[in-house]
Write a protein that holds these residues in place. Structure first.
Motif, short mmCIF file in Angstrom:
data_model
loop_
_atom_site.label_atom_id
_atom_site.label_comp_id
_atom_site.label_asym_id
_atom_site.label_seq_id
_atom_site.Cartn_x
_atom_site.Cartn_y
_atom_site.Cartn_z
N TYR A 1 0.85 -1.18 0.00
CA TYR A 1 0.00 0.00 0.00
C TYR A 1 0.89 1.24 0.00
CZ TYR A 1 -3.84 -2.98 1.83
OH TYR A 1 -4.80 -3.94 2.02
N GLN B 1 0.58 5.43 1.30
CA GLN B 1 -0.24 6.37 2.06
C GLN B 1 0.28 7.77 1.81
OE1 GLN B 1 0.01 6.22 6.39
NE2 GLN B 1 -2.14 6.77 6.56
N GLY C 1 -2.75 12.92 4.51
CA GLY C 1 -4.19 13.20 4.61
C GLY C 1 -5.07 12.21 3.89
N MET C 2 -4.47 11.14 3.39
CA MET C 2 -5.25 10.16 2.64
C MET C 2 -5.15 8.80 3.32
SD MET C 2 -6.32 11.97 0.12
CE MET C 2 -6.85 10.80 -1.13
N GLY C 3 -6.08 7.95 2.98
CA GLY C 3 -6.00 6.58 3.46
C GLY C 3 -4.97 5.80 2.65
N LEU C 4 -4.87 4.53 2.92
CA LEU C 4 -3.93 3.68 2.18
C LEU C 4 -4.56 3.24 0.87
CD1 LEU C 4 -3.12 3.41 5.29
CD2 LEU C 4 -2.06 1.26 4.61
N GLY D 1 -10.49 4.21 4.52
CA GLY D 1 -10.93 5.59 4.64
C GLY D 1 -9.71 6.49 4.80
N LYS D 2 -9.95 7.81 4.82
CA LYS D 2 -8.84 8.76 4.89
C LYS D 2 -8.29 8.89 6.31
CE LYS D 2 -10.12 11.62 0.95
NZ LYS D 2 -10.41 13.00 0.48
#
Lengths: 114, 113
Positions: free
Chosen positions: A35, A37, A40-43, B104-105
């Protein structure tokens, strides 16, 4: 058990350089994942593998390559690094036959491309 | 559009207060995972929910999955400084299990003394 290990922890690359992010797990898990990252974002899933010799693309595979020659190792290769690949990279593994199907994560590799 | 929406994005809570973080999907959540991430570190697994209406607790943290399996909440009771960090929900949206999680973020949680 060391769990999921990743090397290096930090790396600065120049645009156009290549490198391999290493990932290893000692839990005999068949499934492994990469993944990224972004702040400020998800994976987001880059590539995954369900066993040695089998790999498949995730959501954001462009600019990356993987191989899975053994159950333990799942290296991620960056060819021709670009600033858009500046991110934190996490490797994970899981055992689909386990009671929880938990994904175990490594500590991450923080990559900067300048 | 984001397949998995987390709210709030950030949360500042006074120590000792309760708080709730939500995770919502337009798709069925075949498996819903809650992770905690300390700044600059990897992800620590908290809980996994699979069945509609399921609820799990560990110490002061309780996670629930609604009956429709499209929304989950994470509730922390009597928050402590050790609860500070980023909380991420991850979901198996395909039901296949093998092809990774959608995340999610994240929710940034700050605990004020």
């Amino acid at each position: 058990n060391a769990g999921v290990t990743q090397t290096p922890k930090f790396r600065i690359l120049k645009i156009g350089q290549s490198m391999t992010l290493q990932c290893a797990q000692d839990m005999n898990h068949n499934y492994m994942y990469w993944y990224r990252q972004d702040p400020g974002m998800g994976l987001k899933l880059i590539y995954y593998s369900v066993g040695a010799g089998i790999t498949d693309k995730g959501e954001v595979p462009n600019g990356y390559n993987v191989s899975r020659s053994t159950t333990e190792d799942f290296p991620l290769r960056l060819e021709l690094a670009a600033p858009s690949q500046t991110s934190v990279y996490f490797c994970a593994s899981s055992n689909p036959l386990g009671p929880l199907y938990e994904q175990y994560f490594g500590p991450g590799t923080r990559l900067t491309v300048t | 559009s984001q397949e998995l929406e987390q709210s709030p994005q950030s949360l500042i809570v006074q120590e000792g207060k309760n708080l709730t973080i939500n995770c919502t999907s337009s798709k069925t959540l075949y498996g819903l995972y809650w992770y905690k991430q300390k700044y600059g570190e990897g992800l620590i697994f908290l809980m996994m929910l699979q069945k509609g209406g399921e609820e799990k607790s560990h110490e002061k943290i309780t996670a629930k999955l609604d009956e429709k399996k499209q929304q989950s909440s994470l509730h922390i009771t009597a928050s402590q400084p050790s609860h500070a960090g980023i909380y991420l929900c991850g979901a198996d949206l395909s039901g296949g299990g093998a092809d990774g999680l959608t995340f999610g973020k994240g929710t940034h949680l700050i605990i004020q003394p």
